[in-house]
Every structure is written in C-alpha cells, then in structure tokens.
Write a protein that holds these residues in place. Sequence first.
Motif, short mmCIF file in Angstrom:
data_model
loop_
_atom_site.label_atom_id
_atom_site.label_comp_id
_atom_site.label_asym_id
_atom_site.label_seq_id
_atom_site.Cartn_x
_atom_site.Cartn_y
_atom_site.Cartn_z
N LEU A 34 -9.06 12.52 -44.46
CA LEU A 34 -10.21 11.93 -43.78
C LEU A 34 -10.34 10.42 -43.98
O LEU A 34 -11.16 9.80 -43.33
CB LEU A 34 -11.50 12.62 -44.24
N SER A 35 -9.53 9.86 -44.87
CA SER A 35 -9.67 8.42 -45.10
C SER A 35 -9.36 7.65 -43.82
O SER A 35 -8.46 7.98 -43.07
CB SER A 35 -8.75 7.96 -46.23
N GLY A 36 -10.12 6.65 -43.58
CA GLY A 36 -9.94 5.84 -42.39
C GLY A 36 -10.72 6.32 -41.18
O GLY A 36 -10.89 5.57 -40.22
N THR A 37 -11.19 7.56 -41.21
CA THR A 37 -11.93 8.07 -40.05
C THR A 37 -13.36 7.53 -40.02
O THR A 37 -14.01 7.60 -38.98
CB THR A 37 -11.99 9.61 -40.04
N SER A 38 -13.84 7.03 -41.15
CA SER A 38 -15.23 6.58 -41.20
C SER A 38 -15.40 5.13 -40.75
O SER A 38 -16.52 4.65 -40.63
CB SER A 38 -15.81 6.77 -42.61
N SER A 39 -14.31 4.45 -40.52
CA SER A 39 -14.43 3.07 -40.05
C SER A 39 -13.67 2.92 -38.73
O SER A 39 -12.46 3.09 -38.68
CB SER A 39 -13.89 2.09 -41.09
N LEU A 40 -14.41 2.67 -37.70
CA LEU A 40 -13.83 2.49 -36.37
C LEU A 40 -13.96 1.04 -35.95
O LEU A 40 -14.96 0.38 -36.26
CB LEU A 40 -14.54 3.37 -35.35
N ALA A 41 -12.99 0.58 -35.23
CA ALA A 41 -13.06 -0.79 -34.71
C ALA A 41 -14.13 -0.87 -33.63
O ALA A 41 -14.40 0.11 -32.92
CB ALA A 41 -11.70 -1.17 -34.12
N ALA A 42 -14.76 -2.02 -33.54
CA ALA A 42 -15.77 -2.23 -32.49
C ALA A 42 -15.09 -1.99 -31.13
O ALA A 42 -13.94 -2.36 -30.92
CB ALA A 42 -16.32 -3.64 -32.57
N GLY A 43 -15.80 -1.32 -30.27
CA GLY A 43 -15.27 -1.05 -28.94
C GLY A 43 -14.38 0.16 -28.86
O GLY A 43 -13.76 0.40 -27.82
N VAL A 52 -24.71 2.70 -26.88
CA VAL A 52 -25.47 3.91 -27.21
C VAL A 52 -25.26 4.36 -28.66
O VAL A 52 -25.85 5.34 -29.10
CB VAL A 52 -25.12 5.08 -26.25
N GLY A 53 -24.42 3.64 -29.39
CA GLY A 53 -24.23 3.94 -30.81
C GLY A 53 -23.24 5.05 -31.09
O GLY A 53 -23.28 5.66 -32.16
N LEU A 54 -22.36 5.33 -30.15
CA LEU A 54 -21.40 6.41 -30.34
C LEU A 54 -20.46 6.13 -31.52
O LEU A 54 -20.19 7.02 -32.33
CB LEU A 54 -20.60 6.64 -29.05
N GLY A 55 -19.99 4.91 -31.62
CA GLY A 55 -19.10 4.55 -32.72
C GLY A 55 -19.79 4.69 -34.07
O GLY A 55 -19.21 5.22 -35.02
N ALA A 56 -21.02 4.23 -34.15
CA ALA A 56 -21.79 4.33 -35.40
C ALA A 56 -22.05 5.79 -35.76
O ALA A 56 -21.93 6.19 -36.93
CB ALA A 56 -23.10 3.58 -35.28
N ALA A 57 -22.38 6.60 -34.75
CA ALA A 57 -22.64 8.03 -35.00
C ALA A 57 -21.37 8.73 -35.47
O ALA A 57 -21.41 9.55 -36.40
CB ALA A 57 -23.17 8.69 -33.73
N PHE A 58 -20.25 8.41 -34.84
CA PHE A 58 -18.98 9.01 -35.25
C PHE A 58 -18.64 8.59 -36.68
O PHE A 58 -18.20 9.41 -37.49
CB PHE A 58 -17.86 8.60 -34.29
N GLY A 59 -18.83 7.32 -37.00
CA GLY A 59 -18.57 6.83 -38.35
C GLY A 59 -19.44 7.52 -39.39
O GLY A 59 -18.96 7.91 -40.46
N GLN A 60 -20.71 7.72 -39.05
CA GLN A 60 -21.62 8.40 -39.98
C GLN A 60 -21.20 9.86 -40.17
O GLN A 60 -21.21 10.37 -41.29
CB GLN A 60 -23.07 8.33 -39.47
N ALA A 61 -20.82 10.52 -39.09
CA ALA A 61 -20.36 11.91 -39.19
C ALA A 61 -19.10 12.00 -40.06
O ALA A 61 -18.97 12.91 -40.88
CB ALA A 61 -20.09 12.48 -37.80
N ALA A 62 -18.20 11.06 -39.89
CA ALA A 62 -16.97 11.05 -40.69
C ALA A 62 -17.28 10.81 -42.16
O ALA A 62 -16.71 11.47 -43.05
CB ALA A 62 -16.00 10.00 -40.16
N ARG A 63 -18.19 9.88 -42.45
CA ARG A 63 -18.59 9.62 -43.85
C ARG A 63 -19.22 10.86 -44.46
O ARG A 63 -18.98 11.18 -45.63
CB ARG A 63 -19.55 8.43 -43.93
#
Length: 107
Positions: A34-43, A52-63
């Motif tokens: 799972l390492s690396g899944t919690s940080s996504l590049a902008a865009g 809509v915050g999809l990247g932030a939501a995905f990052g939070q779910a991964a964390r």
Amino acid sequence: MERGFGVDLAALSTYSGTASGLAGEVGEVGTSTLSGTSSLAAGSFGVIGDEVGLGAAFGQAARTQVDGVAAAASGLSAFAGAVSKTGEAYREQEAQNSADFGRAYRV
C-alpha cells in the motif's frame, strides 16, 4: 477416565510463534503493497477531480487502509504475546500446584 482439562503447551507455543510470524508478514506485505497509494500527484483525477476533492478522498481512503493494516499487524502481535504469556502462566501454576501437593503430602 481422565477428568478436568489439560493444556497443550506445545500447541500454545507453536500457535504463538505462528501468530507472531503472521503479524510480521501482514505488517510488511501490507505496508509495502500500500505504500505510495496515499499520495497522489495533483491532477491525478483531472481538474474536475481536484475541484470535487476526489484525489484528497482517495488519499484519505488509502491512508486509512495503511493504518488499518498496521493496526491489524499490531493486534495480531499482541495476541501472539498473550498466547505465549498464557502458556507461561499455566506452566507456573502447574509447578506451584505440584509443589503445594508435595508439601501437603509430606505433612
């Protein structure tokens, strides 16, 4: 006919060792997978995804998943320790009971 109950100390020891090993594997495999899944590049999900915050939501779910795997590994490790301590306590209790019966017999 035997009455009461018995404790298989070898089984407790084996189980404790197996659970401890599994805890290490869960922690290692889970976090490395799972390492690396919690940080996504902008865009990563496009402009609309960022809005809509999809990247932030995905990052939070991964964390949350990474934290969950770490908690599961920690819990399994604690359980393995408790099983080991149970075996030790039973051995000590049996030794004490044997000594008590020996003293009572000599009286």
